[in-house]
Design a protein around this motif. Structure first.
Motif, PDB file in Angstrom:
ATOM      1  N   TRP A 110       0.967  -1.177   0.008  1.00  0.00           N
ATOM      2  CA  TRP A 110      -0.082  -0.152   0.045  1.00  0.00           C
ATOM      3  C   TRP A 110       0.760   1.085  -0.600  1.00  0.00           C
ATOM      4  N   SER A 111       2.155   1.052   0.952  1.00  0.00           N
ATOM      5  CA  SER A 111       3.475   2.348   0.827  1.00  0.00           C
ATOM      6  C   SER A 111       3.362   2.461  -0.768  1.00  0.00           C
ATOM      7  N   LEU A 112       4.069   1.630  -1.743  1.00  0.00           N
ATOM      8  CA  LEU A 112       4.304   1.856  -2.610  1.00  0.00           C
ATOM      9  C   LEU A 112       2.801   2.089  -3.822  1.00  0.00           C
ATOM     10  N   ALA A 113       2.080   1.946  -3.567  1.00  0.00           N
ATOM     11  CA  ALA A 113       0.478   2.810  -4.496  1.00  0.00           C
ATOM     12  C   ALA A 113       0.491   4.069  -4.169  1.00  0.00           C
ATOM     13  N   ALA A 114       0.690   4.310  -2.880  1.00  0.00           N
ATOM     14  CA  ALA A 114       0.515   6.002  -2.075  1.00  0.00           C
ATOM     15  C   ALA A 114       2.007   6.603  -3.538  1.00  0.00           C
ATOM     16  N   SER A 115       2.610   6.347  -3.231  1.00  0.00           N
ATOM     17  CA  SER A 115       4.072   6.725  -3.762  1.00  0.00           C
ATOM     18  C   SER A 115       4.389   6.151  -5.266  1.00  0.00           C
ATOM     19  N   SER A 116       3.660   5.497  -5.743  1.00  0.00           N
ATOM     20  CA  SER A 116       3.451   5.640  -7.371  1.00  0.00           C
ATOM     21  C   SER A 116       4.692   5.125  -7.476  1.00  0.00           C
ATOM     22  N   GLY A 117       5.663   3.351  -6.568  1.00  0.00           N
ATOM     23  CA  GLY A 117       6.763   3.395  -6.521  1.00  0.00           C
ATOM     24  C   GLY A 117       6.927   2.094  -7.463  1.00  0.00           C
ATOM     25  N   VAL A 118       7.811   1.136  -7.413  1.00  0.00           N
ATOM     26  CA  VAL A 118       8.268   0.088  -8.311  1.00  0.00           C
ATOM     27  C   VAL A 118       8.186  -1.299  -7.506  1.00  0.00           C
ATOM     28  N   SER A 119       7.429  -2.146  -7.528  1.00  0.00           N
ATOM     29  CA  SER A 119       7.514  -3.455  -6.221  1.00  0.00           C
ATOM     30  C   SER A 119       8.654  -4.402  -7.663  1.00  0.00           C
TER      31      SER A 119
END
Length: 543
Positions: A245-254
């Motif tokens: 969810w943090s990555l979705a909030a920061s538009s990051g890459v998994s």
């Protein structure tokens, strides 16, 4: 006494224009809207954007809904850190259901208990775990729908499901009109504790806590926009500490990773320009001890978040010497993963490397979204003095504490007694307000009436250049009641005797804390990389 009415209570009610339930599901919708073409997921040669990932999550939600899955139903997933498990963190709650990410290292009996206790209606299974799931399913009366995850990059295992994941989501609607939860207190996920004694307990998370801890991660780690995150931490462990969810909030890459190996980690850091990853100290130790040629060629800053056991200062020092910036956090399954952070002060930068590592090995202060943290007497809940010496139990309260244990009201009530969550961890409180764990309450060694912290002894052992891993437990003793017993794994090629280890400890700590026995060999570990001290205690008392 004033009797005038409060003007702020009239005509200012909550409505759909000014209030919505907090849910991390809102994060993926925003990232797909704002950064549709930005990479969201990398799995070897497979790359997907945020718009593609969002579409697949909606298809999953739609397919589950068509299968009759709705609010309050449980959907289990048995998989390593793959895109399918990442998508399930959104797709499953989008249809109102509750995600139960299973610990991939559990045996069939434990999995059968969890599937039955959590009443899973669906289970998604990666081929690597088909055999253990087949065994587990034979032990339970109600059979869930089984969906295979058929990873093209994995050889082995076999398909056991009624359908596979790609075929299943293909039946779903990419424009599925999913709904935010009506109430942010609704359950979003179910996570079972490792259950070292008796059956594992089902910890229930709510949407509000998942939302807030996802944001707390970003703030406390200064993640910024578009972090590139490597999945070294299992996504089944506290939902990957809420980082999906943090990555979705920061538009990051998994960046997905099936197996946690030093060569794979270093390759991913270099090839994908990974700049964030989380791991237990045991993984950091493995990275520290990798060959120099494997470590070479990293020319960008990498942030590491570590928790799971108190990291020895020597391990932190080794990572920092490689140019990795280590943030130490602490929490439990019951607190959505990290809820305490060793917040860094710039004025500490001019300390010696050893002093910096020692400061960083403390657990710290409450994370941005945790409301209360204290070290107190476990019975009276009276806070202990902030003297760095008096030991007490760690207590937390606020939005980052679970709803409770599934179908276990008695244990839930006990863990919340006095209006605080009882962690079971023993710590001291320093004058600067930072807490430092000294032991689990069951791991403290009481020798001749003196408390000995196993962590303190381990810290000294890790300073020995021959020691790769160390664990210290209590061993029964006729004279002292208990004495410390050390279990040590040596580095490749290292040769050192039991007496040399004992002498090293004696030279570096109070004599009464020195291990009376040293046993060499590999250390047994839990599925999340923690050393199984209950196994070692048995072994220590048989020797």
């Amino acid at each position: 006494m004033s009797t005038h009415s409060n003007p702020y209570q009239f005509g200012l009610d909550k409505n759909s224009a000014n209030f919505s339930a907090m849910s991390p599901l809102s994060f993926i919708e925003r990232s797909a809207f704002v950064f549709p073409n930005h990479t969201a997921v990398v799995h070897q040669q497979t790359q997907r954007t945020w718009s593609e990932t969002y579409r697949r999550c909606r298809q999953l939600a739609s397919a589950l809904a068509q299968h009759g899955i709705s609010k309050g139903d449980t959907v289990a997933v048995m998989a390593p850190n793959l895109p399918e498990l990442f998508e399930a963190h959104f797709g499953v709650p989008m249809c109102g259901a509750v995600l139960n990410a299973l610990n991939v290292r559990l045996d069939a009996e434990a999995i059968a208990f969890i599937l039955q206790h959590g009443e899973a209606k669906v289970i998604m299974v990666d081929r690597e775990f088909s055999e253990v799931i087949e065994q587990a399913l034979k032990m339970i009366p109600h059979k869930p729908l089984v969906i295979d995850i058929d990873d093209p990059y994995y050889e082995g295992g076999h398909l056991i499901g009624a359908t596979d994941y790609e075929a299943f989501i293909a039946t779903g609607d990419a424009d599925y009109a999913w709904q935010m939860p009506e109430d942010e207190w609704d359950a979003i996920t179910l996570n079972y504790t490792s259950g070292t004694t008796g059956n594992p307990k089902g910890v229930v998370y709510h949407h509000r806590g998942a939302y807030l801890n996802a944001m707390s991660n970003i703030v406390s780690w200064d993640m910024g926009h578009h972090p590139v995150y490597l999945w070294t931490l299992p996504m089944f462990h506290c939902n990957g500490w809420c980082f999906p969810w943090s990555l979705a909030a920061s538009s990051g890459v998994s960046v997905c990773l099936r197996h946690v190996r030093a060569d794979d980690i270093y390759a991913a850091i270099k090839n994908e320009k990974v700049n964030h990853f989380c791991s237990a100290p045991i993984v950091l130790n493995m990275l520290n001890n990798a060959p120099d040629e494997m470590k070479a060629g990293i020319d960008h800053k990498v942030k590491v978040m570590t928790a799971g056991a108190a990291p020895p200062a020597a391990v932190i020092q080794g990572m920092e010497a490689m140019g990795f910036s280590v943030t130490h956090v602490y929490g439990l399954t019951e607190t959505y993963g990290p809820s305490v952070v060793c917040e860094w002060h710039q004025e500490w930068n001019d300390r010696s490397d050893e002093e910096i590592a020692r400061l960083k090995s403390r657990q710290g202060v409450r994370a941005p979204m945790l409301d209360g943290l204290m070290v107190a007497d476990p019975t009276t809940l009276e806070p202990v003095p902030q003297d760095g010496l008096t030991m007490g139990e760690i207590f937390m309260r606020g939005n980052l504490v679970m709803k409770g244990y599934l179908k276990n009201p008695t244990t839930t009530e006990e863990s919340f007694a006095g209006g605080w969550f009882h962690s079971g961890d023993l710590a001291v409180w320093h004058p600067d307000g930072y807490i430092e764990i000294k032991d689990r309450s069951k791991d403290i060694i009481i020798s001749g009436g003196e408390n000995i912290s196993s962590i303190e002894v381990e810290d000294v052992l890790y300073r020995n250049s021959s020691v790769m891993e160390a664990a210290v437990v209590a061993r029964d003793d006729e004279k002292w009641g208990e004495v410390p017993c050390a279990f040590v794994t040596l580095k490749d090629g290292a040769e050192v005797s039991e007496q040399e280890i004992i002498d090293f400890c004696r030279d570096n700590m109070a004599k009464f804390k020195t291990p009376k026995k040293v046993i060499f060999g590999p250390l047994p570990k839990t599925s999340t990389g923690k050393i199984q001290k209950f196994v070692l205690r048995d072994q220590a008392n048989k020797e």
